[in-house]
Each structure stands twice: as C-alpha cells, then as structure tokens.
Design a protein around this motif. Sequence first.
Motif, PDB file in Angstrom:
ATOM      1  N   SER A 395      22.185  33.205  -2.987  1.00  0.00           N
ATOM      2  CA  SER A 395      23.019  32.055  -3.314  1.00  0.00           C
ATOM      3  C   SER A 395      22.420  31.256  -4.464  1.00  0.00           C
ATOM      4  O   SER A 395      21.195  31.090  -4.554  1.00  0.00           O
ATOM      5  CB  SER A 395      23.167  31.155  -2.086  1.00  0.00           C
ATOM      6  N   PRO A 396      23.262  30.725  -5.368  1.00  0.00           N
ATOM      7  CA  PRO A 396      22.738  29.838  -6.416  1.00  0.00           C
ATOM      8  C   PRO A 396      22.283  28.494  -5.865  1.00  0.00           C
ATOM      9  O   PRO A 396      21.604  27.740  -6.556  1.00  0.00           O
ATOM     10  CB  PRO A 396      23.939  29.676  -7.359  1.00  0.00           C
ATOM     11  N   ASP A 397      22.678  28.198  -4.623  1.00  0.00           N
ATOM     12  CA  ASP A 397      22.256  26.959  -3.964  1.00  0.00           C
ATOM     13  C   ASP A 397      21.356  27.343  -2.790  1.00  0.00           C
ATOM     14  O   ASP A 397      21.773  27.356  -1.636  1.00  0.00           O
ATOM     15  CB  ASP A 397      23.481  26.177  -3.486  1.00  0.00           C
ATOM     16  N   ALA A 398      20.106  27.684  -3.092  1.00  0.00           N
ATOM     17  CA  ALA A 398      19.187  28.211  -2.077  1.00  0.00           C
ATOM     18  C   ALA A 398      18.537  27.081  -1.287  1.00  0.00           C
ATOM     19  O   ALA A 398      17.314  26.972  -1.196  1.00  0.00           O
ATOM     20  CB  ALA A 398      18.127  29.090  -2.728  1.00  0.00           C
ATOM     21  N   ASN A 399      19.371  26.222  -0.709  1.00  0.00           N
ATOM     22  CA  ASN A 399      18.887  25.170   0.173  1.00  0.00           C
ATOM     23  C   ASN A 399      19.283  25.507   1.601  1.00  0.00           C
ATOM     24  O   ASN A 399      20.345  26.089   1.844  1.00  0.00           O
ATOM     25  CB  ASN A 399      19.470  23.809  -0.220  1.00  0.00           C
ATOM     26  N   VAL A 400      18.445  25.142   2.536  1.00  0.00           N
ATOM     27  CA  VAL A 400      18.705  25.412   3.942  1.00  0.00           C
ATOM     28  C   VAL A 400      18.607  24.109   4.726  1.00  0.00           C
ATOM     29  O   VAL A 400      18.009  23.128   4.271  1.00  0.00           O
ATOM     30  CB  VAL A 400      17.708  26.448   4.512  1.00  0.00           C
ATOM     31  N   ALA A 401      19.209  24.114   5.893  1.00  0.00           N
ATOM     32  CA  ALA A 401      19.122  22.980   6.807  1.00  0.00           C
ATOM     33  C   ALA A 401      19.122  23.521   8.223  1.00  0.00           C
ATOM     34  O   ALA A 401      19.683  24.589   8.497  1.00  0.00           O
ATOM     35  CB  ALA A 401      20.280  22.006   6.594  1.00  0.00           C
ATOM     36  N   ALA A 402      18.491  22.795   9.121  1.00  0.00           N
ATOM     37  CA  ALA A 402      18.386  23.244  10.506  1.00  0.00           C
ATOM     38  C   ALA A 402      18.104  22.048  11.402  1.00  0.00           C
ATOM     39  O   ALA A 402      17.743  20.960  10.931  1.00  0.00           O
ATOM     40  CB  ALA A 402      17.291  24.301  10.654  1.00  0.00           C
ATOM     41  N   MET A 403      18.266  22.280  12.705  1.00  0.00           N
ATOM     42  CA  MET A 403      17.946  21.269  13.703  1.00  0.00           C
ATOM     43  C   MET A 403      16.683  21.689  14.436  1.00  0.00           C
ATOM     44  O   MET A 403      16.534  22.850  14.833  1.00  0.00           O
ATOM     45  CB  MET A 403      19.095  21.117  14.697  1.00  0.00           C
ATOM     46  N   LEU A 404      15.786  20.728  14.609  1.00  0.00           N
ATOM     47  CA  LEU A 404      14.582  20.945  15.406  1.00  0.00           C
ATOM     48  C   LEU A 404      14.693  20.145  16.694  1.00  0.00           C
ATOM     49  O   LEU A 404      15.092  18.973  16.676  1.00  0.00           O
ATOM     50  CB  LEU A 404      13.332  20.512  14.639  1.00  0.00           C
ATOM     51  N   PHE A 405      14.341  20.792  17.792  1.00  0.00           N
ATOM     52  CA  PHE A 405      14.342  20.127  19.091  1.00  0.00           C
ATOM     53  C   PHE A 405      12.895  20.035  19.569  1.00  0.00           C
ATOM     54  O   PHE A 405      12.282  21.044  19.933  1.00  0.00           O
ATOM     55  CB  PHE A 405      15.205  20.903  20.086  1.00  0.00           C
ATOM     56  N   PHE A 406      12.370  18.814  19.525  1.00  0.00           N
ATOM     57  CA  PHE A 406      11.019  18.559  20.019  1.00  0.00           C
ATOM     58  C   PHE A 406      11.097  18.153  21.488  1.00  0.00           C
ATOM     59  O   PHE A 406      12.023  17.443  21.905  1.00  0.00           O
ATOM     60  CB  PHE A 406      10.354  17.432  19.224  1.00  0.00           C
ATOM     61  N   TYR A 407      10.109  18.584  22.248  1.00  0.00           N
ATOM     62  CA  TYR A 407      10.026  18.210  23.656  1.00  0.00           C
ATOM     63  C   TYR A 407       8.694  17.510  23.898  1.00  0.00           C
ATOM     64  O   TYR A 407       7.632  17.997  23.474  1.00  0.00           O
ATOM     65  CB  TYR A 407      10.144  19.438  24.557  1.00  0.00           C
ATOM     66  N   GLY A 408       8.791  16.356  24.561  1.00  0.00           N
ATOM     67  CA  GLY A 408       7.587  15.609  24.872  1.00  0.00           C
ATOM     68  C   GLY A 408       7.008  16.013  26.214  1.00  0.00           C
ATOM     69  O   GLY A 408       7.665  16.665  27.038  1.00  0.00           O
ATOM     70  N   ALA A 409       5.772  15.605  26.437  1.00  0.00           N
ATOM     71  CA  ALA A 409       5.126  15.891  27.722  1.00  0.00           C
ATOM     72  C   ALA A 409       5.853  15.216  28.871  1.00  0.00           C
ATOM     73  O   ALA A 409       5.756  15.651  30.023  1.00  0.00           O
ATOM     74  CB  ALA A 409       3.665  15.448  27.671  1.00  0.00           C
ATOM     75  N   ASP A 410       6.607  14.154  28.564  1.00  0.00           N
ATOM     76  CA  ASP A 410       7.367  13.453  29.594  1.00  0.00           C
ATOM     77  C   ASP A 410       8.745  14.072  29.818  1.00  0.00           C
ATOM     78  O   ASP A 410       9.555  13.545  30.584  1.00  0.00           O
ATOM     79  CB  ASP A 410       7.517  11.979  29.216  1.00  0.00           C
ATOM     80  N   GLY A 411       9.053  15.192  29.134  1.00  0.00           N
ATOM     81  CA  GLY A 411      10.326  15.881  29.306  1.00  0.00           C
ATOM     82  C   GLY A 411      11.436  15.405  28.385  1.00  0.00           C
ATOM     83  O   GLY A 411      12.534  15.976  28.391  1.00  0.00           O
ATOM     84  N   GLU A 412      11.185  14.384  27.591  1.00  0.00           N
ATOM     85  CA  GLU A 412      12.221  13.859  26.703  1.00  0.00           C
ATOM     86  C   GLU A 412      12.430  14.791  25.508  1.00  0.00           C
ATOM     87  O   GLU A 412      11.478  15.359  24.970  1.00  0.00           O
ATOM     88  CB  GLU A 412      11.831  12.467  26.210  1.00  0.00           C
ATOM     89  N   ARG A 413      13.696  14.925  25.092  1.00  0.00           N
ATOM     90  CA  ARG A 413      14.030  15.769  23.952  1.00  0.00           C
ATOM     91  C   ARG A 413      14.308  14.905  22.726  1.00  0.00           C
ATOM     92  O   ARG A 413      15.019  13.903  22.804  1.00  0.00           O
ATOM     93  CB  ARG A 413      15.256  16.637  24.255  1.00  0.00           C
ATOM     94  N   HIS A 414      13.758  15.314  21.588  1.00  0.00           N
ATOM     95  CA  HIS A 414      13.944  14.598  20.330  1.00  0.00           C
ATOM     96  C   HIS A 414      14.620  15.549  19.341  1.00  0.00           C
ATOM     97  O   HIS A 414      14.130  16.660  19.097  1.00  0.00           O
ATOM     98  CB  HIS A 414      12.600  14.128  19.763  1.00  0.00           C
ATOM     99  N   ILE A 415      15.740  15.098  18.763  1.00  0.00           N
ATOM    100  CA  ILE A 415      16.524  15.924  17.847  1.00  0.00           C
ATOM    101  C   ILE A 415      16.300  15.432  16.424  1.00  0.00           C
ATOM    102  O   ILE A 415      16.508  14.250  16.125  1.00  0.00           O
ATOM    103  CB  ILE A 415      18.018  15.865  18.197  1.00  0.00           C
ATOM    104  N   VAL A 416      15.867  16.334  15.547  1.00  0.00           N
ATOM    105  CA  VAL A 416      15.569  15.983  14.162  1.00  0.00           C
ATOM    106  C   VAL A 416      16.153  17.053  13.249  1.00  0.00           C
ATOM    107  O   VAL A 416      16.028  18.253  13.523  1.00  0.00           O
ATOM    108  CB  VAL A 416      14.047  15.869  13.925  1.00  0.00           C
TER     109      VAL A 416
END
Length: 427
Positions: A395-416
């Motif tokens: 692609s001439p626009d070689a940019n990517v994007a994605a979602m990361l799901f972090f999990y804490g020791a307390d079980g909470e999920r963080h979406i970035v």
Amino acid sequence: MIDAAGTPTAAKLRSRRERLRRRTLRMLALFYVLMLLPLVADAHGERAQMPQLRMSTVHWFDIEVSTTRLDVNDEIVVKGSFMPSRFWPEHVESIEGTAFLNIGVPGPSFVRLDSRVNGVPMIRSTRFMRGELYHFEMRLKARKPGRYHVHPLINVKGTGPIIGPGRWVEVGGNAADFRLEATTLLGQKIDLEHYGFANAAWWSLFWFVFGLSWFVYWLLECPIVIPRFKRRDELGVDADQMITKADRRFAFIYLTLTLSFIVGGYQYAQASYPITTPLQTGRVNVPPAERPAPTVKVEMVEARYRIPGRSFRIELKVTNSGNSAVTVGELAAGNLRFVNAAVSKVVPADEDDLVAADSLRVENGPVQPSETRNIVIYADDAMWETQRMTTMIKSPDANVAAMLFFYGADGERHIVEIGGPMIPVFG
C-alpha cells in the motif's frame, strides 16, 4: 433470389429481416428470464476489504450473539462495542460525516426489529467521533432458514460498509411461517411481510408490459441497429422519412397515456392513503460512552512485519499511572485477535472466529505502577496471510492501527489504540 443486377430481391430482404427480429426477440426473452432468476448468496467475510480499511477505520471488540441456533420467527440479539480509529485514512471519507449502524447477512434472511448505540435508537443516520467508545445492540428476527454468517457493520457515506467480526448462526423452521406484524399510528394492524406487495407487483408488471410494447412496436416497425444506420445513409437528408405519420401518432398516444397513468396513479394514492409520513432524513446525535481517565498511555515506537515468519513486531513505550502492574493480554487488528495465553484465555466462538489463542508474546513486561518502560510484543500467526493482511506492504499508505488490551493485576482491563507507520522486513 437475386435480380439481374445481382441485388437480393425484396422477398429475400424481408426474410432476412424477419430472422433478425426473431433472433433479437429470443435474446431479449432470455435476458429477462436471467434477470428474474434468484441469485444464491454465500457467506461473506472481512477478507474482501483492504487491510488499511480494516485496521485504520473501525475497531470492533466484545462481539456477542445471544444464540447460534434458532427457528423462523425467533429473535436474536447481536451486541458489542466499537471505536472509530484516531488514525482514520486521510483519503477515505470520515465516519464523523454520515454513518449508519447495520447488520451484514446474505440476503433478507433476518429482519431488524431494533438497533441502538449507547442507548440511542438507530432509526436514522448519525456520526461517530474518532477515538471514542460506542456500545451497540441489535435485535433481529429470523426470516429464512439457513446457515448465515452474521456481521455487524457500519455504512459510511462515501466509503461504504466497514464490516465487523462475524458469527455463524443456523436458522431452522419453515420460511412460510414467518410473520412480521405492526400497528400503524392510526391503529391499523398490518403484515409488513406482504403489505402492499400485490399493488407494487401489479404496477411493476404494468409498466414493464407498457414499456415492452413500446419497444416491440419500434422493433417490428423500423430496421434496428446496423440496418437502421444503413437505411439512414441511403436516405441522407431525407432520413426522417423512416418515421411515418402513423409512428408519430402512436408516439403521441403513448406519451398521453404515460402522463395520464402517472397523474391518475398519484391521485389514486392520495385518495387511498390521505395520511402519510415522509421518509426521515435528519441525523440523530449519539454521545460517546463515558470512560474513566486512562491510567495506561502507550506510544508506538516502531512496527515491523517480517514476511517470511508472518510475524508482527511492535515496540511500545508504556506509561502506567495506575495502582497495579499491567501487561498486554491481546492485540486486535483488522478483526484479527492475537491473544497472550499467559494473561487471557480466549476460546474461538466457531471455526471461523478470527482468534489466535496463543500467538502473542510480550518481552520486558509487565509494567509496574508509576513506571515508564519500553516493551516489545510479537504477534505471530498464519492469519496475517490467510486473511490477506500481508497486502498492506504494497500500500502507498503503509500505516497501521490496532487495539491493545492491557490487564492489570487487579483484573481490570485497559483499552488503548496504537498506530503509525509499518516497515516490512523481507529477510
């Protein structure tokens, strides 16, 4: 027969013309028969879209269906969440313009009874803001038996459908038993499956026959296509002689009848249905879902895709301002899910669920509270190729994007969300 000058006789010309007309009519009949034949639609998937559209437009996650087996007239609920990407491609019309939440299935196999985004009814178009979180829910009613791949999707004006992950749903029963009743604002109960069908079918057939008779008249009355051009060249400036007074009279009668049917049909509709509501074209406002202040901030330092190993390597700078250590449990890109089995246990919903349950490796994690650290994640799986994501390197626009799901020791999920340029590695 040929006369003394070697020219075909009038009888011979009429015979040729008659054969040409019969051949043309047979071709037209075959064409209309093929148009009326029903087409069979098979399952559809996300692979039909370009990787850049799948990765950098809408991130879908937590997609659920209330059941995977039901009968005709039973209801099913499709729900989940999505986030329009902050890295939306510049050359693609934005979702912040005009968008509409929809369902993607092969043909009219379901009827949508209700759809909502963040609790707002989606009976009209709206706009969704990039980088914001939205929760959706659609209630459907099974209409036809079969096995269907059901997708949520968002239609974006000027861009087209952005398809979400699909789930296989099997519908049993008999299509003839389907009922869809509604009560109008005047208190009249109607069956939406058949209401007005006979009237629409009659008018469609009438105009088809009316137009076909006009076409057949000129087909039989005048030479067509090549013979017509030859005849015009023969007559020169007198080519208008091909149209006789009878032809003009016939055309005037057809024009008068056409206008009469249009005006008469309008008057009939006004008398039969004096109270009507026009289709609504306004847009509704959907406020984004409320989210707590983020405690995990991520910056993508570098992204490389190694083609021989089907491996995506991403270096991240992670800042954890929370109260517990966090680590990456999942990477979601273009409806593909790469899971860190040491952190999160994910079981594919069916054989076509795009989940690689043990394909994500994390180096130099977890990130402790009040710490900033560079970590490296590897998403290694053949899905990059089987789902046609590797074409992003062309692609001439070689940019990517994605979602990361972090999990804490307390079980909470963080979406970035992360995004940026991608560098292909060929060795």
